[in-house]
Motif scaffolding. Structure first.
Motif, mmCIF file in Angstrom:
data_model
loop_
_atom_site.group_PDB
_atom_site.id
_atom_site.type_symbol
_atom_site.label_atom_id
_atom_site.label_comp_id
_atom_site.label_asym_id
_atom_site.label_seq_id
_atom_site.Cartn_x
_atom_site.Cartn_y
_atom_site.Cartn_z
ATOM 1 N N SER A 258 12.422 19.472 3.469
ATOM 2 C CA SER A 258 11.709 20.363 2.554
ATOM 3 C C SER A 258 12.517 21.492 2.249
ATOM 4 C CB SER A 258 10.355 19.867 2.111
ATOM 5 O OG SER A 258 10.292 20.899 1.252
ATOM 6 N N LEU A 259 12.917 22.234 1.544
ATOM 7 C CA LEU A 259 13.236 22.763 1.360
ATOM 8 C C LEU A 259 12.804 23.869 0.679
ATOM 9 C CD1 LEU A 259 17.203 23.808 0.515
ATOM 10 C CD2 LEU A 259 15.308 25.863 -0.705
ATOM 11 N N VAL A 260 12.163 25.150 1.804
ATOM 12 C CA VAL A 260 10.775 26.297 1.058
ATOM 13 C C VAL A 260 11.398 27.752 0.236
ATOM 14 C CG1 VAL A 260 8.632 27.075 1.590
ATOM 15 C CG2 VAL A 260 9.739 25.443 2.516
ATOM 16 N N MET A 261 11.642 28.250 -1.317
ATOM 17 C CA MET A 261 11.593 29.056 -1.614
ATOM 18 C C MET A 261 10.298 29.905 -1.338
ATOM 19 S SD MET A 261 13.270 28.147 -4.539
ATOM 20 C CE MET A 261 14.254 26.400 -4.456
ATOM 21 N N SER A 262 10.986 31.943 -1.438
ATOM 22 C CA SER A 262 9.629 33.333 -0.933
ATOM 23 C C SER A 262 10.143 33.732 -1.703
ATOM 24 C CB SER A 262 9.896 32.940 0.500
ATOM 25 O OG SER A 262 9.055 34.414 0.874
ATOM 26 N N ASP A 263 9.284 34.776 -2.466
ATOM 27 C CA ASP A 263 9.651 35.261 -2.965
ATOM 28 C C ASP A 263 9.945 36.776 -1.794
ATOM 29 O OD1 ASP A 263 9.788 35.842 -6.266
ATOM 30 O OD2 ASP A 263 7.963 35.598 -5.650
ATOM 31 N N GLY A 264 10.818 37.980 -2.895
ATOM 32 C CA GLY A 264 11.023 39.169 -1.679
ATOM 33 C C GLY A 264 10.909 39.903 -3.079
ATOM 34 N N PRO A 265 12.201 41.452 -2.573
ATOM 35 C CA PRO A 265 12.714 41.716 -1.626
ATOM 36 C C PRO A 265 12.588 42.123 -0.680
ATOM 37 C CG PRO A 265 13.050 42.724 -3.731
ATOM 38 C CD PRO A 265 12.006 42.450 -4.206
ATOM 39 N N VAL A 266 10.738 42.848 -0.555
ATOM 40 C CA VAL A 266 11.376 43.941 1.086
ATOM 41 C C VAL A 266 10.312 43.262 2.089
ATOM 42 C CG1 VAL A 266 11.287 45.817 -1.234
ATOM 43 C CG2 VAL A 266 9.089 44.542 -0.633
ATOM 44 N N GLY A 267 10.153 41.969 1.976
ATOM 45 C CA GLY A 267 9.536 41.047 2.682
ATOM 46 C C GLY A 267 9.790 39.638 2.169
ATOM 47 N N VAL A 268 9.344 39.409 2.981
ATOM 48 C CA VAL A 268 9.520 37.419 2.827
ATOM 49 C C VAL A 268 7.752 36.776 3.005
ATOM 50 C CG1 VAL A 268 10.472 35.488 4.524
ATOM 51 C CG2 VAL A 268 11.562 37.250 4.325
ATOM 52 N N ARG A 269 7.039 36.859 1.489
ATOM 53 C CA ARG A 269 5.867 36.583 1.459
ATOM 54 C C ARG A 269 5.428 35.327 2.466
ATOM 55 N NH1 ARG A 269 5.369 37.088 -3.238
ATOM 56 N NH2 ARG A 269 5.360 35.227 -4.736
ATOM 57 N N GLY A 270 6.833 34.478 1.916
ATOM 58 C CA GLY A 270 5.990 33.189 2.689
ATOM 59 C C GLY A 270 5.303 32.366 1.050
ATOM 60 N N ARG A 271 5.102 30.703 1.308
ATOM 61 C CA ARG A 271 4.019 30.292 0.826
ATOM 62 C C ARG A 271 2.463 30.411 -0.057
ATOM 63 N NH1 ARG A 271 5.420 24.188 2.066
ATOM 64 N NH2 ARG A 271 5.797 23.815 3.738
ATOM 65 N N GLU A 272 2.559 31.511 1.086
ATOM 66 C CA GLU A 272 0.814 32.224 0.990
ATOM 67 C C GLU A 272 1.234 33.502 -0.120
ATOM 68 O OE1 GLU A 272 -1.541 29.910 0.944
ATOM 69 O OE2 GLU A 272 -0.441 28.799 2.347
ATOM 70 N N TRP A 273 0.201 33.476 -1.007
ATOM 71 C CA TRP A 273 0.253 34.574 -1.872
ATOM 72 C C TRP A 273 -1.517 35.792 -1.479
ATOM 73 C CZ3 TRP A 273 2.812 35.657 -7.443
ATOM 74 C CH2 TRP A 273 2.931 36.924 -7.567
ATOM 75 N N ASN A 274 -1.270 36.083 0.068
ATOM 76 C CA ASN A 274 -2.716 36.613 0.387
ATOM 77 C C ASN A 274 -2.330 37.249 1.266
ATOM 78 O OD1 ASN A 274 -2.924 34.797 2.248
ATOM 79 N ND2 ASN A 274 -3.503 33.114 0.733
ATOM 80 N N ALA A 275 -3.738 37.884 2.086
ATOM 81 C CA ALA A 275 -3.352 38.990 2.680
ATOM 82 C C ALA A 275 -3.748 38.149 3.986
ATOM 83 C CB ALA A 275 -3.868 40.658 2.625
ATOM 84 N N GLU A 276 -3.602 37.125 4.142
ATOM 85 C CA GLU A 276 -4.327 36.137 5.339
ATOM 86 C C GLU A 276 -2.376 35.949 5.922
ATOM 87 O OE1 GLU A 276 -7.433 35.870 6.280
ATOM 88 O OE2 GLU A 276 -7.845 36.592 4.622
#
Length: 845
Positions: A61-79
């Motif tokens: 499975s190919l995983v995408m993540s938003d940037g551009p100033v960091g790599v958030r990963g699949r989670e959108w929270n401070a954890e």
């Protein structure tokens, strides 16, 4: 008219960029093993961020993540914290593609740590208007500078075996009605300005992905724009990567496939998948067309290490490892700082750098000095593990015997911040019958479910989310509580129901509940030291995401009792009057600059302008730090001796600021976009469509190209920036192919200069030469030298710098060619577009 030949990538091209493997055979074997239904599944997200695995062919499975100033990963929270770099405007302000490449190495390292294969970045749309809400997330108003920084970024990320997705192709230069607007752009500005950064990056960095925009260009939505995607991007430029839609942008199955769209995100319900299989079986499109898209997806998987049998494509030195994220963030932040103004104080030395040995008391003023604004809003949001505030950075850097006082003065926030300090919270995920499906600690009052749900929770079972816990007040008085989100919300504090009602999005943007939801405020009288129970329950009815009936996004806000606003400014004035230097930090924030909306003005929010004026009157040695991602009006700029632009400075904000203010490092930045004195002076001030269309009526006269034919003078021109030393430009030698500039550091400190080369047509241009701007950036280089030392920069002059686009009979950007305009040109070596030091002439035949 001459037309440059399209360049198609060869295996040698890819090896030159670190791609040492020919993936053709493994891709063709994998493709041959797939049936139609599996193929179409690979062209549709299986959820918000991933493509499906196919174990039978060794495809993970190919995983995408938003940037551009960091790599958030699949989670959108401070954890799940991320190293957080300064805003792209700060990176562009360094004018240093090599530093952008180092940033890319760090981000590749972060992506691999988080299991991410493709970074949804960089954003290379242009600063057409200072009102653009996503201005901070883009690089510059100039296409060459944008392309060069973007290419460095892409190369750095991909050398780490992680893909990039250059976005938003093309014309997403504002946010108003971004899903429906038809941007009407004539072929020449489309080619010379808006497509140019993408072309530069494709030629020099070979990105593995491009993201097509929501908007239309000249009538066709970008996810279906065959002329620009198939004919220009792929055919003429030779792009061989994946074209992924912006999230929910794909609209029509057949038109998207024929237009060149490979992947429709997010999933699984998209125009691809089962709908695509249906149109193939109905004979509306050929399976071979599907195969072309699947090949590109499999190639991306091979390049990122997701396809068994071949290694990932990495740089010649292998995967960069051990990159110090804090060090890179700090270096970009200080190198991107732009010293806009630095005048003597009281006839003595210049206001900056500060002499720490001469200081006894420093007043640090402004809410953003205590809580740095390090990010713009929207999908660019990541969560740093910790942020060094300007106040913390200065206290750590100044000697122990220097007293550092702080006063809020004025606050840029217009919304109640998320509950955090004093709160102990957990999130409970509830079924319709009240069963607790899962429970987890919550770092703050924001709950946003756009990634994976907690274990044991399914979209179908989830009925409500309850944020519950306690709050221990620090102060007695009237506390502000706030709720925001979409759905039925009920807030209970200390047993009393403070809000019980439904909130719904106010605009048409489907991501509004996540990016900028409405907020309702209420108050509660609380006593210091007396804990109260707090519960906010949300029964969501938000936008559908994939198979989700709802994706809850809501927040609890809290603000402590506040003193009178006039009293806060008075306190700041008193602190400034008693200090050797007053450092005022003014700011915008994600409330002002964000994806999803454009700005209506360039004013600093709140009473910050008044604060600066009052402090400057109380202390002649006032230094103003502007903490914003984009231009703001600096109404008081001539009232203070020093103005320093720190952009959105990332997690090491305060440490980098202290480095620059105290002279450990000089501010190395130069403006990547013109700063107007007043919004009304800017060449482009309209970002709101009329009857669904936004006409780029300025043509090629955007940014400094437009300012040069305006009667107005900007506050600070493109390329401007002061250092802590002085430079003398000694010689300029030029040919039609390159420029050699020799400069000398005439000051007493080591320094860094950005040598900028501009071309200007003369009266001896060809008689049939088209109208062109007064000058345009043709090249640049960063040089360093110690006191009294000289340095040379050799800067190539690309063929394209002497060319214009001439449209063909079809009148669109895919029909026509580049024309090299003969004649005599001035070659100008400059400190900024308005500060040109040396001039030579070159004849182009």
């Amino acid at each position: 008219m001459t037309d440059s030949q399209p360049h198609h990538p060869t295996h040698a091209d890819h090896r030159a960029l670190g791609e040492a493997h020919d993936y053709t055979a493994v891709v063709e074997r994998a493709l041959a093993a797939l049936d139609l239904d599996t193929k179409v599944r690979l062209l549709s997200g299986q959820d918000m961020w991933t493509l499906p695995a196919v174990p039978a062919i060794g495809l993970r499975s190919l995983v995408m993540s938003d940037g551009p100033v960091g790599v958030r990963g699949r989670e959108w929270n401070a954890e799940d914290p991320s190293v957080t770099l300064p805003s792209p405007t700060a990176l562009a302000a360094t004018w240093d593609p090599a530093l952008a490449r180092r940033a890319g190495h760090l981000l590749a390292q972060e992506a691999r740590r988080k299991g991410v294969h493709v970074l949804l970045a960089p954003t290379v749309n242009l600063h057409r208007s200072p009102l653009g809400g996503r201005h901070f997330e883009c690089y510059a108003e100039d296409p060459l500078l944008t392309g060069a920084i973007g290419a460095g970024y892409v190369r750095g990320v991909q050398e780490g075996g992680v893909g990039t997705t250059v976005k938003h192709f093309v014309g997403n230069d504002a946010e108003t009605d971004r899903f429906t607007v038809d941007n009407r752009i004539a072929p020449r500005p489309l080619r010379e300005l808006y497509l140019a950064p993408f072309e530069h990056i494709v030629e020099h960095a070979r990105p593995w992905g491009v993201m097509t925009a929501y908007n239309r260009v000249n009538g066709a939505t970008m996810t279906e724009h065959r002329a620009l995607v198939q004919d220009v991007l792929r055919g003429e430029w030779g792009f061989d990567g994946v074209n992924v839609s912006d999230w929910t942008a794909a609209r029509d199955t057949v038109r998207a496939l024929r237009g060149g769209l490979d992947v429709a995100m997010p999933g699984p319900r998209t125009v691809y998948g089962a709908p695509l299989a249906e149109v193939v079986r109905a004979g509306e499109v050929a399976e071979s067309e599907v195969d072309d898209a699947v090949r590109r997806v499999l190639l991306l998987a091979a390049r990122t290490g997701c396809l068994e049998g071949v290694p990932a494509a990495v740089g010649p030195a292998g995967v960069p490892q051990g990159v110090d994220g804090r060090a890179v963030a700090r270096e970009i932040a200080r190198r991107g700082c732009v010293l806009l103004r630095n005048e003597p104080v009281g006839g003595a030395r210049r206001a900056l750098p500060l002499d720490a040995a001469a200081l006894r008391r420093v007043a640090v003023i402004g809410a953003a000095a205590r809580e740095a604004k390090v990010l713009g809003g929207g999908s660019a949001t990541v969560f740093p593990d910790a942020v060094v505030s300007p106040l913390e950075g200065l206290r750590a850097a100044l000697p122990d015997d220097v007293e550092v006082t702080f006063a809020v003065g004025a606050d840029p926030r217009t919304r109640v911040p998320h509950a955090r300090d004093g709160f102990t919270l957990r999130a409970r995920y509830l079924a319709a019958d009240g069963r607790v499906l899962a429970e987890a600690p919550q770092a703050d009052g924001k709950v946003q479910l756009t990634g994976r749900l907690p274990e044991g929770v399914t979209r179908q079972d989830l009925s409500a989310v309850e944020l519950t816990g306690s709050y221990l007040p620090r102060l007695t008085g009237s506390h502000t509580l706030a709720v925001s989100g979409t759905g039925e919300l009920r807030l209970t504090v200390g047993g009393a129901v403070l809000f019980d009602g439904r909130l719904a999005p106010e605009g048409s943007d489907p991501f509004e509940p996540y990016l900028h939801p409405g907020q309702r405020r209420m108050t509660a009288e609380l006593t210091a030291g007396e804990s109260v129970e707090v519960t906010l329950r949300c029964t969501a009815d938000g936008p559908q995401t994939g198979d989700s009936p709802a994706s809850p996004a809501f927040a609890l806000g809290h603000g402590e009792p506040q003193p009178d606003a006039d009293a806060e400014i008075e306190e700041a004035v008193r602190a400034a009057a008693g200090a050797d230097v007053a450092i005022v930090v003014v700011a915008t924030s994600e409330e002002t600059e964000s994806e999803g909306f454009d700005r209506s003005d360039l004013r600093l929010p709140g009473r910050q302008d008044e604060l600066v004026t009052r402090v400057a009157a109380a202390n002649p040695h006032t230094v103003v730090v502007v903490n914003s991602g984009s231009p703001v009006e600096l109404l008081w700029r001539t009232e203070v001796p020093a103005v320093l632009l720190s952009w959105f400075p990332g997690q090491e904000a305060g440490a980098a600021l202290a480095d620059v203010l105290l002279g450990a490092h000089e501010p190395g930045g130069r403006l990547p976009t013109t700063w107007p004195a007043r919004l009304a002076d800017a060449p482009v001030t309209t970002v709101t469509p009329a009857d669904g269309q936004l006409t780029y009526s300025e043509g090629v006269y955007m940014g400094y190209r437009g300012w040069q034919r305006s009667a107005a003078t900007p506050a600070y021109p493109f390329g401007h920036g002061l250092g802590y030393t002085d430079w003398e430009y000694e010689s300029l030698d030029t040919t039609p192919d390159s420029v050699r500039v020799r400069i000398r550091n005439a000051g007493g400190r080591p320094g860094r200069e950005v040598v900028q080369i501009y071309l200007a047509p003369t009266a001896d241009a060809a008689p049939d030469a088209p109208e062109r701007p007064a000058r345009w950036l043709a090249g640049f280089a960063v040089v360093e030298a110690g006191p009294g030392e000289s340095a040379e920069a050799e800067i190539p002059l690309p063929d394209r710098a002497f060319a214009v686009w001439e449209a063909g009979d079809g009148g669109d950007a895919a029909d026509g060619g580049w024309r090299r305009v003969k004649g005599v040109y001035r070659v100008e070596a400059a400190h900024s577009v308005a500060d040109r030091r040396l001039t030579a002439e070159v004849t182009v035949g």
